[in-house]
Design a protein around this motif. Structure first.
Motif, short mmCIF file in Angstrom:
data_model
loop_
_atom_site.label_atom_id
_atom_site.label_comp_id
_atom_site.label_asym_id
_atom_site.label_seq_id
_atom_site.Cartn_x
_atom_site.Cartn_y
_atom_site.Cartn_z
N ASN A 99 -50.21 55.18 18.90
CA ASN A 99 -50.30 55.50 17.46
C ASN A 99 -51.74 55.86 17.12
O ASN A 99 -52.41 55.18 16.35
CB ASN A 99 -49.86 54.28 16.63
CG ASN A 99 -48.37 54.33 16.31
OD1 ASN A 99 -47.77 55.39 16.21
ND2 ASN A 99 -47.79 53.15 16.13
N SER A 125 -41.65 57.03 18.65
CA SER A 125 -41.05 56.02 17.77
C SER A 125 -39.79 55.45 18.39
O SER A 125 -39.09 56.11 19.14
CB SER A 125 -40.68 56.64 16.41
OG SER A 125 -40.08 55.64 15.60
N LYS A 180 -46.27 61.57 13.16
CA LYS A 180 -45.93 60.17 13.41
C LYS A 180 -46.51 59.28 12.32
O LYS A 180 -45.87 58.32 11.86
CB LYS A 180 -46.46 59.71 14.78
CG LYS A 180 -46.20 58.23 15.08
CD LYS A 180 -44.72 57.93 15.23
CE LYS A 180 -44.27 56.50 15.09
NZ LYS A 180 -44.99 55.39 15.57
N ASN A 184 -44.45 56.84 9.82
CA ASN A 184 -44.73 55.43 9.56
C ASN A 184 -44.93 55.14 8.08
O ASN A 184 -44.53 54.09 7.59
CB ASN A 184 -45.94 54.97 10.38
CG ASN A 184 -45.58 54.72 11.82
OD1 ASN A 184 -44.67 55.34 12.35
ND2 ASN A 184 -46.27 53.80 12.47
N GLU A 187 -41.63 54.95 6.73
CA GLU A 187 -41.09 53.66 7.21
C GLU A 187 -41.54 52.52 6.27
O GLU A 187 -40.72 51.71 5.82
CB GLU A 187 -41.60 53.44 8.64
CG GLU A 187 -41.29 52.11 9.28
CD GLU A 187 -41.97 51.99 10.67
OE1 GLU A 187 -41.72 52.84 11.54
OE2 GLU A 187 -42.76 51.04 10.87
N TYR A 188 -42.82 52.48 5.93
CA TYR A 188 -43.32 51.45 5.01
C TYR A 188 -42.58 51.57 3.67
O TYR A 188 -42.19 50.56 3.07
CB TYR A 188 -44.81 51.64 4.73
CG TYR A 188 -45.79 51.12 5.75
CD1 TYR A 188 -45.55 51.20 7.12
CD2 TYR A 188 -47.02 50.59 5.34
CE1 TYR A 188 -46.49 50.76 8.04
CE2 TYR A 188 -47.97 50.15 6.26
CZ TYR A 188 -47.70 50.25 7.60
OH TYR A 188 -48.64 49.82 8.50
N LYS A 258 -50.32 47.30 11.03
CA LYS A 258 -51.36 47.82 11.93
C LYS A 258 -52.06 49.01 11.28
O LYS A 258 -53.08 49.46 11.76
CB LYS A 258 -50.77 48.18 13.28
CG LYS A 258 -50.36 46.93 14.06
CD LYS A 258 -50.11 47.27 15.50
CE LYS A 258 -48.80 46.69 16.02
NZ LYS A 258 -47.60 47.07 15.32
N ARG A 285 -47.79 45.38 0.59
CA ARG A 285 -48.18 44.54 1.73
C ARG A 285 -49.47 43.78 1.40
O ARG A 285 -49.62 42.61 1.75
CB ARG A 285 -48.32 45.37 3.01
CG ARG A 285 -46.99 45.94 3.48
CD ARG A 285 -47.02 46.40 4.92
NE ARG A 285 -45.75 47.03 5.27
CZ ARG A 285 -45.36 47.35 6.50
NH1 ARG A 285 -46.15 47.09 7.52
NH2 ARG A 285 -44.19 47.91 6.73
C1 6PG Z 1 -42.12 53.10 15.49
C2 6PG Z 1 -42.98 52.21 14.62
C3 6PG Z 1 -44.12 51.63 15.34
C4 6PG Z 1 -45.03 50.79 14.45
C5 6PG Z 1 -44.40 49.56 13.93
C6 6PG Z 1 -45.34 48.58 13.27
O1 6PG Z 1 -41.95 54.22 15.06
O2 6PG Z 1 -41.64 52.68 16.55
O3 6PG Z 1 -43.45 52.96 13.55
O4 6PG Z 1 -44.86 52.68 15.89
O5 6PG Z 1 -46.12 50.43 15.20
O6 6PG Z 1 -43.40 49.88 13.05
O7 6PG Z 1 -46.11 49.12 12.27
P1 6PG Z 1 -46.94 48.13 11.30
O8 6PG Z 1 -47.47 47.02 12.16
O9 6PG Z 1 -48.04 48.94 10.72
O10 6PG Z 1 -45.94 47.63 10.31
#
Ligand code: 6PG
Length: 461
Positions: A99, A125, A180, A184, A187-188, A258, A285
């Motif tokens: 990442n 991912s 990517k 993410n 995703e959040y 992260k 968060r």
């Molecule tokens: C993926 C995820 C992955 C990511 C985690 C944790 O696509 O497999 O995005 O790459 O590292 O989801 O992310 P955080 O620790 O920032 O929540």
């Protein structure tokens, strides 16, 4: 000679190597941690080769060498490049599957180019399971080099419902890692939307964990067919090992990160993209840690509308679309700013399976951007405009109730505000401009004639 090499054999690197081997290609593995190589050696066969030194690793690979670096992002990647460079030949291809920040990938792409080495920054991912059985891959860099590795990447990638591999060339420089990063951020956003819906379900609708698990499982068959629905259902019903309760009730409610979602926000701010849902998700968060926890627990004693669950499903479906829309809006603005030609349907397609934000909606997104359609906003597409019109009343009702009950809904509310704004012909920014001009003579544009204007707002006394 081996067809592919992987540096870094912790769980992601090891599983990707096994996936390469299981897909019929030969692979060498190397790690600076000898214990990792020893563990990898247990899988050794005629297609899988552990190696114990940089030289042994590099010399085991057929040319042009194809090497995936699967280690912690940041300095370790530069250190690895430094070690590898003297051992490589012009034309070799390096892929960074971590990442990594796209700024670093931009820099490394050009540094490697000067040495005649092709550098591909590749978003991966799907976590450990995806790495082994089919991840979504987002490779960016040099398209000619991509063609050399494409057969292997296509073989190991997840396949969508049409059997198409979830990988395609994204664009130049660090664009693969950029995509990517946006994945993410989305995703959040979607995860936070789920947690707000969960909060309303438990505190307003008074649902138990098992009932909520069922509700998310139902949505996964209908309104919100998504990996995150599936795992939310699983998480909610999981029993605890240490108490007779569900484990969810004993997980400390402080969200870690992260930071890749934060990076999307940083670049969104830099480019001026209105990614309010992603911003609220990142800040939520922070808030989960910053809250003093001194208040009283909320217990809704008012009426629970009969259509609440249905409205929550529709609200979640629409908010999920907003998170994707904001992601694609940022991709478009980044493509313009960084001079990248991004292929939006291919990006949607590469998220259709294997990755964390996979959902049935991505097929509709792929269609929305098909045939080179350049939408400024995904909701200009008739399918999404219709979804917005159909589900907006549900989102409003849910937010009205949550507001009455005192439940914070940062991302759901941001979704509503975004939708109320994107087609609005008269947002009140004229007042901001008037104020700016008043206190700082910052000037303004007019809506009835060209040119730059300043008003003498007050008489000097
Ligand atoms: C993926 C995820 C992955 C990511 C985690 C944790 O696509 O497999 O995005 O790459 O590292 O989801 O992310 P955080 O620790 O920032 O929540």
């Amino acid at each position: 000679m081996q067809q592919f090499g992987i540096i870094g054999l912790s769980v992601m690197g090891k599983n990707l190597a096994l996936n390469v081997r299981n897909s019929g290609f030969s692979v060498s593995g190397f790690s600076i941690d000898k214990k990792e190589v020893d563990a990898f050696a247990e899988y050794q066969d005629d297609k899988l080769k552990p190696t114990y030194s940089w030289e042994e690793f590099v010399n085991s690979l057929e040319k042009p060498r194809k090497i995936l670096i699967q280690i912690m992002a940041g300095n370790p990647v530069d250190e690895t490049l430094h070690k590898l460079l003297p051992l490589l030949d012009k034309g070799d291809i390096l892929l960074d599957g971590g990442n990594s920040n796209f700024h670093d990938t931009n820099r490394r792409f050009h540094e490697m180019e000067e040495h005649g080495i092709h550098f591909i920054g590749m978003g991966v991912s799907g976590g450990e399971e995806g790495a082994l059985n089919g991840p979504a891959l987002m490779p960016g860099g040099d398209e000619e080099a991509y063609k050399e590795v494409a057969p292997i990447l296509e073989a190991i990638a997840a396949k969508n419902d049409d059997g198409h591999p979830c990988v395609s060339f994204i664009g130049p420089e660090g664009s693969g890692h950029y995509v990517k990063m946006v994945h993410n951020g989305i995703e959040y956003g979607i995860m936070q939307e789920f947690s707000e819906v969960y909060d309303i379900l438990r505190k307003v609708a008074g649902k138990t964990n098992d009932e909520m698990s069922e509700i998310f499982a139902d949505w996964n068959q209908g309104l919100v067919q998504a990996y995150l629905s599936e795992i939310t259902s699983e998480v909610l019903k999981q029993e605890d090992d240490l108490t007779p309760d569900h484990v969810i009730d004993h997980i400390l409610n402080v969200a870690s990160y992260k930071g890749t979602g934060n990076w999307m926000l940083e670049d969104g701010v830099h480019l001026g993209v209105p990614i309010s849902v992603i911003a609220e998700a990142v800040i939520s968060r922070f808030m989960s840690k910053a809250t003093t926890r001194e208040g009283k627990e909320i217990k809704w004693e008012g009426e629970v509308p009969e259509d609440l669950i249905d409205n929550l499903g529709k609200a979640l479906q629409l908010s999920q679309a907003v998170a994707y829309a904001q992601g694609f809006q940022q991709l478009k603005m980044a493509a313009d700013a960084y001079n990248w030609e991004l292929r939006y349907p291919a990006i949607a397609q590469s998220w259709e399976a294997g990755c964390i934000i996979r959902s049935s909606m991505l097929k509709d997104i792929e269609k929305a951007f098909a045939e080179g359609r350049q939408l400024d906003n995904m909701f200009q597409d008739p399918y999404f405009k219709d979804l917005m019109e159909k589900n907006l009343p549900a989102l409003r009702k849910v937010l009205e109730l949550a507001t009455k009950a005192g439940i914070p809904t940062p991302t759901l509310s941001a979704s509503l505000n975004y939708l109320e704004s994107i087609f609005n012909p008269s947002l009140p920014a004229n007042l901001i401009q008037g104020q700016r001009d008043y206190f700082g003579a910052h000037t303004y544009f007019r809506n009835d004639r060209d040119g730059v204007y300043h008003t003498e707002w007050y008489e000097e006394k």
